[in-house]
Design a protein around this motif. Structure first.
Motif, PDB file in Angstrom:
ATOM      1  N   GLN A 108       1.148 -12.722  12.039  1.00  0.00           N
ATOM      2  CA  GLN A 108      -0.312 -12.706  12.171  1.00  0.00           C
ATOM      3  C   GLN A 108      -0.724 -11.586  13.118  1.00  0.00           C
ATOM      4  OE1 GLN A 108      -1.862 -16.094  14.230  1.00  0.00           O
ATOM      5  NE2 GLN A 108      -3.825 -15.973  13.190  1.00  0.00           N
ATOM      6  N   PRO A 109      -1.542 -10.658  12.634  1.00  0.00           N
ATOM      7  CA  PRO A 109      -1.997  -9.589  13.538  1.00  0.00           C
ATOM      8  C   PRO A 109      -3.080 -10.103  14.481  1.00  0.00           C
ATOM      9  CG  PRO A 109      -3.011  -9.351  11.399  1.00  0.00           C
ATOM     10  CD  PRO A 109      -2.059 -10.510  11.297  1.00  0.00           C
ATOM     11  N   GLY A 110      -3.229  -9.427  15.609  1.00  0.00           N
ATOM     12  CA  GLY A 110      -4.265  -9.800  16.554  1.00  0.00           C
ATOM     13  C   GLY A 110      -5.577  -9.128  16.208  1.00  0.00           C
ATOM     14  N   GLY A 111      -6.616  -9.492  16.925  1.00  0.00           N
ATOM     15  CA  GLY A 111      -7.912  -8.871  16.717  1.00  0.00           C
ATOM     16  C   GLY A 111      -9.006  -9.912  16.608  1.00  0.00           C
ATOM     17  N   ILE A 112     -10.145  -9.470  16.120  1.00  0.00           N
ATOM     18  CA  ILE A 112     -11.295 -10.360  15.980  1.00  0.00           C
ATOM     19  C   ILE A 112     -11.331 -10.868  14.541  1.00  0.00           C
ATOM     20  CG2 ILE A 112     -13.794 -10.554  16.156  1.00  0.00           C
ATOM     21  CD1 ILE A 112     -13.656  -8.228  18.172  1.00  0.00           C
ATOM     22  N   VAL A 113     -11.212 -12.172  14.392  1.00  0.00           N
ATOM     23  CA  VAL A 113     -11.174 -12.808  13.070  1.00  0.00           C
ATOM     24  C   VAL A 113     -12.450 -13.621  12.888  1.00  0.00           C
ATOM     25  CG1 VAL A 113      -9.891 -14.390  11.590  1.00  0.00           C
ATOM     26  CG2 VAL A 113      -8.669 -12.961  13.218  1.00  0.00           C
ATOM     27  N   GLU A 114     -13.069 -13.487  11.728  1.00  0.00           N
ATOM     28  CA  GLU A 114     -14.273 -14.263  11.426  1.00  0.00           C
ATOM     29  C   GLU A 114     -13.856 -15.472  10.604  1.00  0.00           C
ATOM     30  OE1 GLU A 114     -17.582 -12.564   9.051  1.00  0.00           O
ATOM     31  OE2 GLU A 114     -18.494 -12.355  11.033  1.00  0.00           O
ATOM     32  N   ARG A 115     -14.259 -16.667  11.051  1.00  0.00           N
ATOM     33  CA  ARG A 115     -13.899 -17.887  10.319  1.00  0.00           C
ATOM     34  C   ARG A 115     -15.018 -18.913  10.431  1.00  0.00           C
ATOM     35  NH1 ARG A 115      -9.081 -20.434  14.037  1.00  0.00           N
ATOM     36  NH2 ARG A 115     -10.397 -22.046  14.910  1.00  0.00           N
ATOM     37  N   GLU A 116     -14.909 -19.959   9.605  1.00  0.00           N
ATOM     38  CA  GLU A 116     -15.938 -20.989   9.579  1.00  0.00           C
ATOM     39  C   GLU A 116     -15.742 -21.978  10.717  1.00  0.00           C
ATOM     40  OE1 GLU A 116     -14.352 -21.738   5.987  1.00  0.00           O
ATOM     41  OE2 GLU A 116     -15.446 -20.119   5.036  1.00  0.00           O
ATOM     42  N   ALA A 117     -16.857 -22.354  11.333  1.00  0.00           N
ATOM     43  CA  ALA A 117     -16.852 -23.384  12.367  1.00  0.00           C
ATOM     44  C   ALA A 117     -17.398 -24.667  11.745  1.00  0.00           C
ATOM     45  CB  ALA A 117     -17.711 -22.959  13.540  1.00  0.00           C
ATOM     46  N   PRO A 118     -17.055 -25.827  12.308  1.00  0.00           N
ATOM     47  CA  PRO A 118     -17.537 -27.079  11.726  1.00  0.00           C
ATOM     48  C   PRO A 118     -19.033 -27.290  11.924  1.00  0.00           C
ATOM     49  CG  PRO A 118     -16.321 -27.505  13.728  1.00  0.00           C
ATOM     50  CD  PRO A 118     -16.175 -26.051  13.452  1.00  0.00           C
ATOM     51  N   ILE A 119     -19.630 -28.009  10.982  1.00  0.00           N
ATOM     52  CA  ILE A 119     -21.037 -28.418  11.056  1.00  0.00           C
ATOM     53  C   ILE A 119     -21.036 -29.944  11.035  1.00  0.00           C
ATOM     54  CG2 ILE A 119     -23.289 -28.327   9.933  1.00  0.00           C
ATOM     55  CD1 ILE A 119     -22.346 -25.826   8.472  1.00  0.00           C
ATOM     56  N   HIS A 120     -21.868 -30.550  11.862  1.00  0.00           N
ATOM     57  CA  HIS A 120     -21.932 -32.011  11.867  1.00  0.00           C
ATOM     58  C   HIS A 120     -22.433 -32.499  10.515  1.00  0.00           C
ATOM     59  CE1 HIS A 120     -22.941 -36.137  13.087  1.00  0.00           C
ATOM     60  NE2 HIS A 120     -21.985 -35.929  13.989  1.00  0.00           N
ATOM     61  N   ILE A 121     -21.865 -33.600  10.057  1.00  0.00           N
ATOM     62  CA  ILE A 121     -22.153 -34.110   8.712  1.00  0.00           C
ATOM     63  C   ILE A 121     -23.619 -34.517   8.542  1.00  0.00           C
ATOM     64  CG2 ILE A 121     -21.638 -36.562   8.993  1.00  0.00           C
ATOM     65  CD1 ILE A 121     -19.730 -36.138   6.509  1.00  0.00           C
ATOM     66  N   SER A 122     -24.303 -34.806   9.661  1.00  0.00           N
ATOM     67  CA  SER A 122     -25.724 -35.172   9.581  1.00  0.00           C
ATOM     68  C   SER A 122     -26.609 -33.965   9.327  1.00  0.00           C
ATOM     69  CB  SER A 122     -26.172 -35.875  10.861  1.00  0.00           C
ATOM     70  OG  SER A 122     -26.154 -34.961  11.938  1.00  0.00           O
ATOM     71  N   ASN A 123     -26.069 -32.756   9.503  1.00  0.00           N
ATOM     72  CA  ASN A 123     -26.852 -31.539   9.307  1.00  0.00           C
ATOM     73  C   ASN A 123     -26.685 -30.930   7.927  1.00  0.00           C
ATOM     74  OD1 ASN A 123     -27.852 -31.722  11.897  1.00  0.00           O
ATOM     75  ND2 ASN A 123     -26.191 -30.512  12.752  1.00  0.00           N
ATOM     76  N   VAL A 124     -25.981 -31.621   7.042  1.00  0.00           N
ATOM     77  CA  VAL A 124     -25.855 -31.162   5.654  1.00  0.00           C
ATOM     78  C   VAL A 124     -26.272 -32.282   4.716  1.00  0.00           C
ATOM     79  CG1 VAL A 124     -24.041 -29.467   6.103  1.00  0.00           C
ATOM     80  CG2 VAL A 124     -23.410 -31.781   5.495  1.00  0.00           C
ATOM     81  N   MET A 125     -26.706 -31.881   3.521  1.00  0.00           N
ATOM     82  CA  MET A 125     -27.194 -32.828   2.527  1.00  0.00           C
ATOM     83  C   MET A 125     -26.592 -32.461   1.181  1.00  0.00           C
ATOM     84  SD  MET A 125     -31.209 -33.493   2.022  1.00  0.00           S
ATOM     85  CE  MET A 125     -31.742 -35.095   2.503  1.00  0.00           C
ATOM     86  N   LEU A 126     -26.191 -33.444   0.405  1.00  0.00           N
ATOM     87  CA  LEU A 126     -25.612 -33.184  -0.902  1.00  0.00           C
ATOM     88  C   LEU A 126     -26.639 -32.502  -1.801  1.00  0.00           C
ATOM     89  CD1 LEU A 126     -22.863 -33.768  -2.199  1.00  0.00           C
ATOM     90  CD2 LEU A 126     -23.875 -35.767  -3.239  1.00  0.00           C
ATOM     91  N   PHE A 127     -26.219 -31.435  -2.479  1.00  0.00           N
ATOM     92  CA  PHE A 127     -27.128 -30.650  -3.317  1.00  0.00           C
ATOM     93  C   PHE A 127     -27.049 -31.143  -4.751  1.00  0.00           C
ATOM     94  CE2 PHE A 127     -28.228 -26.851  -5.841  1.00  0.00           C
ATOM     95  CZ  PHE A 127     -29.472 -26.588  -5.320  1.00  0.00           C
ATOM     96  N   ASN A 128     -28.215 -31.492  -5.320  1.00  0.00           N
ATOM     97  CA  ASN A 128     -28.288 -31.947  -6.707  1.00  0.00           C
ATOM     98  C   ASN A 128     -28.640 -30.738  -7.574  1.00  0.00           C
ATOM     99  OD1 ASN A 128     -28.690 -33.227  -9.128  1.00  0.00           O
ATOM    100  ND2 ASN A 128     -30.080 -34.781  -8.324  1.00  0.00           N
ATOM    101  N   THR A 129     -27.735 -30.330  -8.454  1.00  0.00           N
ATOM    102  CA  THR A 129     -27.972 -29.148  -9.289  1.00  0.00           C
ATOM    103  C   THR A 129     -29.034 -29.412 -10.343  1.00  0.00           C
ATOM    104  OG1 THR A 129     -26.085 -29.821 -10.632  1.00  0.00           O
ATOM    105  CG2 THR A 129     -25.680 -28.168  -8.950  1.00  0.00           C
ATOM    106  N   ALA A 130     -29.215 -30.662 -10.745  1.00  0.00           N
ATOM    107  CA  ALA A 130     -30.219 -30.989 -11.761  1.00  0.00           C
ATOM    108  C   ALA A 130     -31.635 -30.761 -11.242  1.00  0.00           C
ATOM    109  CB  ALA A 130     -30.048 -32.430 -12.218  1.00  0.00           C
ATOM    110  N   THR A 131     -31.901 -31.160  -9.999  1.00  0.00           N
ATOM    111  CA  THR A 131     -33.240 -30.998  -9.427  1.00  0.00           C
ATOM    112  C   THR A 131     -33.360 -29.730  -8.595  1.00  0.00           C
ATOM    113  OG1 THR A 131     -32.655 -32.286  -7.466  1.00  0.00           O
ATOM    114  CG2 THR A 131     -33.614 -33.494  -9.327  1.00  0.00           C
TER     115      THR A 131
END
Length: 104
Positions: free
Chosen positions: A52-75
């Motif tokens: 693994q090389p060193g340096g600045i790596v961009e990655r995803e951080a967690p989001i609390h489950i209350s801050n996301v909502m299931l997306f309905n593709t139909a609506t």
């Protein structure tokens, strides 16, 4: 049973990424990791054993489950999720507005 699972399309409803949609890559307790959302820069040291090389790596951080909502593709909107037990005894997730089953 969780309201949000790996592979679900979700809509972020709070925070700096409000309004963005993405796919859940991982669920960890009461936090979710959403693909290409809530990216942070992490300074890592090189690790020769893991190749693994060193340096600045961009990655995803967690989001609390209350801050996301299931997306309905139909609506095309974020929807609340409830639970329902079918006749055969199987527990499934359903959209609260339409009663439509989320799981196939």
């Amino acid at each position: 049973m969780n309201r949000i699972r790996k592979g679900d399309q979700v809509l972020v409803i709070a925070g700096k990424n409000k309004g963005q949609k993405g796919e859940v890559t991982r669920v960890a307790g009461d936090s979710v990791f959403v693909q290409n959302i809530n990216l942070v820069k992490r300074h890592t040291k090189p690790n020769p054993q893991a190749n693994q090389p060193g340096g600045i790596v961009e990655r995803e951080a967690p989001i609390h489950i209350s801050n996301v909502m299931l997306f309905n593709t139909a609506t095309g909107k974020g929807e609340r999720v409830g639970f329902k037990t079918l006749e055969n005894g199987r527990k499934v997730r359903v959209y609260r507005t339409s009663g439509e089953v989320v799981d196939a």
